[in-house]
Design a protein around this motif. Structure first.
Motif, PDB file in Angstrom:
ATOM      1  N   SER A 143       0.866  -1.179   0.000  1.00  0.00           N
ATOM      2  CA  SER A 143       0.000   0.000   0.000  1.00  0.00           C
ATOM      3  C   SER A 143       0.901   1.227   0.000  1.00  0.00           C
ATOM      4  O   SER A 143       1.601   1.504   0.974  1.00  0.00           O
ATOM      5  CB  SER A 143      -0.900  -0.003   1.236  1.00  0.00           C
ATOM      6  OG  SER A 143      -1.705   1.159   1.260  1.00  0.00           O
ATOM      7  N   ILE A 144       0.911   1.959  -1.109  1.00  0.00           N
ATOM      8  CA  ILE A 144       1.898   3.026  -1.312  1.00  0.00           C
ATOM      9  C   ILE A 144       1.813   4.093  -0.237  1.00  0.00           C
ATOM     10  O   ILE A 144       2.829   4.546   0.291  1.00  0.00           O
ATOM     11  CB  ILE A 144       1.705   3.642  -2.712  1.00  0.00           C
ATOM     12  CG1 ILE A 144       1.936   2.585  -3.790  1.00  0.00           C
ATOM     13  CG2 ILE A 144       2.651   4.817  -2.923  1.00  0.00           C
ATOM     14  CD1 ILE A 144       1.505   3.022  -5.173  1.00  0.00           C
ATOM     15  N   THR A 145       0.605   4.515   0.118  1.00  0.00           N
ATOM     16  CA  THR A 145       0.467   5.627   1.061  1.00  0.00           C
ATOM     17  C   THR A 145       0.919   5.268   2.465  1.00  0.00           C
ATOM     18  O   THR A 145       1.142   6.157   3.282  1.00  0.00           O
ATOM     19  CB  THR A 145      -0.996   6.101   1.132  1.00  0.00           C
ATOM     20  OG1 THR A 145      -1.811   5.020   1.599  1.00  0.00           O
ATOM     21  CG2 THR A 145      -1.487   6.566  -0.218  1.00  0.00           C
ATOM     22  N   GLU A 146       1.055   3.984   2.755  1.00  0.00           N
ATOM     23  CA  GLU A 146       1.441   3.576   4.100  1.00  0.00           C
ATOM     24  C   GLU A 146       2.915   3.206   4.223  1.00  0.00           C
ATOM     25  O   GLU A 146       3.368   2.743   5.271  1.00  0.00           O
ATOM     26  CB  GLU A 146       0.553   2.398   4.535  1.00  0.00           C
ATOM     27  CG  GLU A 146      -0.910   2.810   4.635  1.00  0.00           C
ATOM     28  CD  GLU A 146      -1.856   1.655   4.865  1.00  0.00           C
ATOM     29  OE1 GLU A 146      -2.445   1.588   5.959  1.00  0.00           O
ATOM     30  OE2 GLU A 146      -2.012   0.822   3.942  1.00  0.00           O
ATOM     31  N   LEU A 147       3.686   3.427   3.142  1.00  0.00           N
ATOM     32  CA  LEU A 147       5.111   3.138   3.177  1.00  0.00           C
ATOM     33  C   LEU A 147       5.905   4.334   3.693  1.00  0.00           C
ATOM     34  O   LEU A 147       5.524   5.483   3.485  1.00  0.00           O
ATOM     35  CB  LEU A 147       5.609   2.773   1.780  1.00  0.00           C
ATOM     36  CG  LEU A 147       5.046   1.504   1.143  1.00  0.00           C
ATOM     37  CD1 LEU A 147       5.639   1.311  -0.243  1.00  0.00           C
ATOM     38  CD2 LEU A 147       5.305   0.288   2.008  1.00  0.00           C
ATOM     39  N   HIS A 148       7.022   4.068   4.344  1.00  0.00           N
ATOM     40  CA  HIS A 148       7.961   5.106   4.747  1.00  0.00           C
ATOM     41  C   HIS A 148       9.129   5.118   3.774  1.00  0.00           C
ATOM     42  O   HIS A 148       9.403   4.129   3.102  1.00  0.00           O
ATOM     43  CB  HIS A 148       8.447   4.860   6.174  1.00  0.00           C
ATOM     44  CG  HIS A 148       7.371   5.034   7.197  1.00  0.00           C
ATOM     45  ND1 HIS A 148       7.050   6.253   7.758  1.00  0.00           N
ATOM     46  CD2 HIS A 148       6.515   4.131   7.752  1.00  0.00           C
ATOM     47  CE1 HIS A 148       6.049   6.095   8.613  1.00  0.00           C
ATOM     48  NE2 HIS A 148       5.713   4.818   8.630  1.00  0.00           N
ATOM     49  N   GLY A 149       9.840   6.264   3.721  1.00  0.00           N
ATOM     50  CA  GLY A 149      10.931   6.353   2.763  1.00  0.00           C
ATOM     51  C   GLY A 149      11.826   7.544   2.951  1.00  0.00           C
ATOM     52  O   GLY A 149      12.409   8.043   1.993  1.00  0.00           O
ATOM     53  N   GLY A 150      11.938   8.043   4.150  1.00  0.00           N
ATOM     54  CA  GLY A 150      12.809   9.178   4.399  1.00  0.00           C
ATOM     55  C   GLY A 150      12.099  10.505   4.230  1.00  0.00           C
ATOM     56  O   GLY A 150      10.942  10.583   3.796  1.00  0.00           O
ATOM     57  N   ALA A 180      11.386  -0.467  -2.837  1.00  0.00           N
ATOM     58  CA  ALA A 180      12.385  -1.485  -2.555  1.00  0.00           C
ATOM     59  C   ALA A 180      11.963  -2.817  -3.150  1.00  0.00           C
ATOM     60  O   ALA A 180      10.773  -3.059  -3.398  1.00  0.00           O
ATOM     61  CB  ALA A 180      12.586  -1.614  -1.043  1.00  0.00           C
ATOM     62  N   ALA A 181      12.936  -3.709  -3.358  1.00  0.00           N
ATOM     63  CA  ALA A 181      12.659  -5.001  -3.993  1.00  0.00           C
ATOM     64  C   ALA A 181      11.653  -5.833  -3.220  1.00  0.00           C
ATOM     65  O   ALA A 181      10.903  -6.610  -3.804  1.00  0.00           O
ATOM     66  CB  ALA A 181      13.964  -5.776  -4.178  1.00  0.00           C
ATOM     67  N   ASP A 182      11.621  -5.663  -1.885  1.00  0.00           N
ATOM     68  CA  ASP A 182      10.659  -6.416  -1.075  1.00  0.00           C
ATOM     69  C   ASP A 182       9.393  -5.621  -0.776  1.00  0.00           C
ATOM     70  O   ASP A 182       8.575  -6.030   0.054  1.00  0.00           O
ATOM     71  CB  ASP A 182      11.307  -6.871   0.245  1.00  0.00           C
ATOM     72  CG  ASP A 182      11.759  -5.699   1.117  1.00  0.00           C
ATOM     73  OD1 ASP A 182      11.606  -4.524   0.685  1.00  0.00           O
ATOM     74  OD2 ASP A 182      12.272  -5.948   2.221  1.00  0.00           O
ATOM     75  N   LEU A 183       9.212  -4.491  -1.462  1.00  0.00           N
ATOM     76  CA  LEU A 183       8.027  -3.631  -1.328  1.00  0.00           C
ATOM     77  C   LEU A 183       7.853  -3.076   0.088  1.00  0.00           C
ATOM     78  O   LEU A 183       6.760  -2.658   0.455  1.00  0.00           O
ATOM     79  CB  LEU A 183       6.747  -4.379  -1.736  1.00  0.00           C
ATOM     80  CG  LEU A 183       6.721  -5.031  -3.112  1.00  0.00           C
ATOM     81  CD1 LEU A 183       5.314  -5.578  -3.412  1.00  0.00           C
ATOM     82  CD2 LEU A 183       7.145  -4.066  -4.196  1.00  0.00           C
ATOM     83  N   SER A 184       8.926  -2.977   0.845  1.00  0.00           N
ATOM     84  CA  SER A 184       8.808  -2.569   2.246  1.00  0.00           C
ATOM     85  C   SER A 184       8.898  -1.070   2.454  1.00  0.00           C
ATOM     86  O   SER A 184       8.474  -0.554   3.493  1.00  0.00           O
ATOM     87  CB  SER A 184       9.901  -3.244   3.077  1.00  0.00           C
ATOM     88  OG  SER A 184      11.193  -2.812   2.641  1.00  0.00           O
ATOM     89  N   ARG A 185       9.450  -0.344   1.484  1.00  0.00           N
ATOM     90  CA  ARG A 185       9.645   1.090   1.663  1.00  0.00           C
ATOM     91  C   ARG A 185       9.818   1.766   0.306  1.00  0.00           C
ATOM     92  O   ARG A 185       9.982   1.110  -0.721  1.00  0.00           O
ATOM     93  CB  ARG A 185      10.872   1.363   2.543  1.00  0.00           C
ATOM     94  CG  ARG A 185      12.174   0.843   1.970  1.00  0.00           C
ATOM     95  CD  ARG A 185      13.368   1.140   2.865  1.00  0.00           C
ATOM     96  NE  ARG A 185      13.793   2.530   2.751  1.00  0.00           N
ATOM     97  CZ  ARG A 185      13.637   3.444   3.698  1.00  0.00           C
ATOM     98  NH1 ARG A 185      13.032   3.145   4.821  1.00  0.00           N
ATOM     99  NH2 ARG A 185      14.047   4.686   3.520  1.00  0.00           N
ATOM    100  N   VAL A 186       9.782   3.103   0.324  1.00  0.00           N
ATOM    101  CA  VAL A 186      10.058   3.909  -0.865  1.00  0.00           C
ATOM    102  C   VAL A 186      11.554   4.110  -0.972  1.00  0.00           C
ATOM    103  O   VAL A 186      12.189   4.622  -0.052  1.00  0.00           O
ATOM    104  CB  VAL A 186       9.331   5.261  -0.793  1.00  0.00           C
ATOM    105  CG1 VAL A 186       9.761   6.166  -1.946  1.00  0.00           C
ATOM    106  CG2 VAL A 186       7.820   5.058  -0.814  1.00  0.00           C
ATOM    107  N   ASP A 187      12.123   3.708  -2.102  1.00  0.00           N
ATOM    108  CA  ASP A 187      13.565   3.857  -2.328  1.00  0.00           C
ATOM    109  C   ASP A 187      13.931   5.240  -2.841  1.00  0.00           C
ATOM    110  O   ASP A 187      14.999   5.770  -2.546  1.00  0.00           O
ATOM    111  CB  ASP A 187      14.044   2.820  -3.334  1.00  0.00           C
ATOM    112  CG  ASP A 187      14.660   1.610  -2.653  1.00  0.00           C
ATOM    113  OD1 ASP A 187      14.749   1.598  -1.413  1.00  0.00           O
ATOM    114  OD2 ASP A 187      15.037   0.663  -3.372  1.00  0.00           O
TER     115      ASP A 187
END
Length: 431
Positions: free
Chosen positions: A223-230, A294-301
């Motif tokens: 879920s894009i809106t719920e990812l963190h990424g700096g 990220a490759a594992d879909l865990s965060r925004v790169d």
């Protein structure tokens, strides 16, 4: 600009030519203007931002009047004369456009022997068309029934499976798997609620889904809106959320029933822009941003934003390794533009745009696709028109849909078009 376009523009975007500021040819697209707070629409006009956000995917937009329809080949020695498939806003169907201009229906819910039990419910008139189509090597078709689901259809239109509730806009096939955009709706998180001043408004959750093509099973989802990424991603999303409009969105959990929610990002495209990355790049219409996960879909790169308004359909540019893009409001005085964005310095070159005498403009949708021989296929969606051009913008081939919305005398919107995978030899018509 011809007089036939002026009523449309004044109806859809009344302050378009006054409010926008031009993104010049050759301008870098990875940095915001120094006065910007990180949200590009603030620099390019609130009227345009609001107009783009309020537009839905209707069956038709422009008056039919006395417009010609069919196929015209302007440069027979240069045009790519093969079979294409396309989808139209007037019905859930896909068609084959043969090199001689003949149109044959190849897939349709009307033709499906099992659509009553396997097909989606159609709760709203704007959900009656196929937004994205992709022919598979075995002759099957993947279809995004906008906002409702993804389906795989056999050549006789039998629905093999239906999956990914809330699928929308785009998909990307990679071998035996495919990536698909979907959306859900849910209450704000604590972080989002704090940004919104404790406003408890539902939020649209654009998601990225990986599926198995064989049976449509979901392999993973983010879920894009719920990812963190700096900090850069946090700032971009926060400002997008604060500017988001309430729109009516089909709720996947309610079988597509329309529900009001904030739509801060509006993901509308997937593209394999970097061969080194496993996960495709996502394009976010509301912020003009290319988003890498990220490759594992865990965060925004990472994110890369540009001065685009309502842009669609980024594609890898085979000529330079950069990006092709349909920039819907690219030129404030003329209309849409086709851009080639260089990979190294991210400068944008205009490959095609209209003129006042021959306008080129699609306020929603729109597509660009590379063809063999350094040619491009461009879909001017709301005009119901597709063209082939060379890299210098020379018009090689032009198709105008014959389909109309009879009750309103409108041209049916052309939602998707691409070269056929298996229909190059003329097949018997399925009607």
């Amino acid at each position: 600009m011809s007089s036939t376009r002026l009523p449309l523009l004044s109806r859809l975007v009344p302050s378009l030519w006054i409010a926008a500021s031009l993104a010049g040819c050759g301008a870098p697209v990875d940095e915001a203007p120094s006065s910007s707070t990180g949200f590009w629409f603030a620099e390019r006009g609130e009227a345009i931002r609001d107009a783009v956000g309020s537009l839905g995917y209707a069956a038709g937009y422009e008056p039919a009047e006395e417009r010609w329809s069919g196929l015209r080949v302007h440069e027979p020695d240069s045009a790519y004369l093969e079979t294409f498939i396309f989808s139209s806003g007037h019905e859930p169907a896909a068609y084959a456009l043969l090199p001689d201009g003949t149109i044959e229906r190849r897939w349709s819910l009307d033709q499906s022997p099992n659509s009553d039990e396997a097909g989606p419910e159609l709760p709203h008139p704007t959900q009656h068309a196929w937004r994205r189509i992709q022919e598979l090597p075995d002759g099957d078709l993947l279809v995004i029934h906008e906002g409702l689901c993804l389906m795989r259809l056999a050549p006789d239109s039998t629905i093999r499976w239906r999956a990914v509730p809330g699928a929308h806009h785009d998909l990307l096939v990679q071998g035996e798997e495919a990536w698909v955009l979907d959306r859900t709706i849910s209450p704000p998180t604590r972080r989002e609620q704090a940004w919104l001043g404790d406003m408890d408004t539902p939020i649209t959750r654009d998601g990225l889904v990986r599926i198995a093509i064989e049976d449509g099973s979901v392999l993973e989802r983010a879920s894009i809106t719920e990812l963190h990424g700096g900090a850069p991603w946090e700032q971009l999303y926060r400002e997008a959320l604060l500017r988001a409009r309430r729109v009516e969105i089909g709720d996947a959990e309610l079988d597509g029933e329309l529900r009001e929610a904030l739509d801060p990002l509006h993901a509308n495209a997937l593209a394999a822009l970097d061969p080194s990355r496993k996960v495709p790049t996502i394009f976010l219409r509301e912020t003009g941003t290319f988003l890498d996960l990220a490759a594992d879909l865990s965060r925004v790169d990472g994110t890369r934003s540009g001065p685009f308004i309502g842009a669609h359909d980024p594609q890898l540019d085979p000529a330079n390794g950069g990006t092709l893009l349909f920039d819907n409001f690219g030129d404030r005085a003329i209309g849409s533009q086709i851009l080639s964005i260089a990979r190294e310095d991210r400068t944008a070159r205009v490959l095609y745009q209209g003129t006042r005498e021959a306008p080129f403009f699609s306020p929603v949708c729109g597509a660009v696709l590379p063809l063999p021989g350094d040619r491009l296929l461009v879909v001017e969606s709301t005009a119901g028109r597709a063209i082939q051009i060379d890299r210098n913008g020379k018009l090689l081939w032009e198709f105008r849909t014959p389909f109309r919305i009879p009750d309103e005398d409108l041209v049916a919107v052309l939602l998707d078009m691409r070269p056929a995978e298996t229909l190059q030899a003329r097949p018997p018509a399925i009607r």
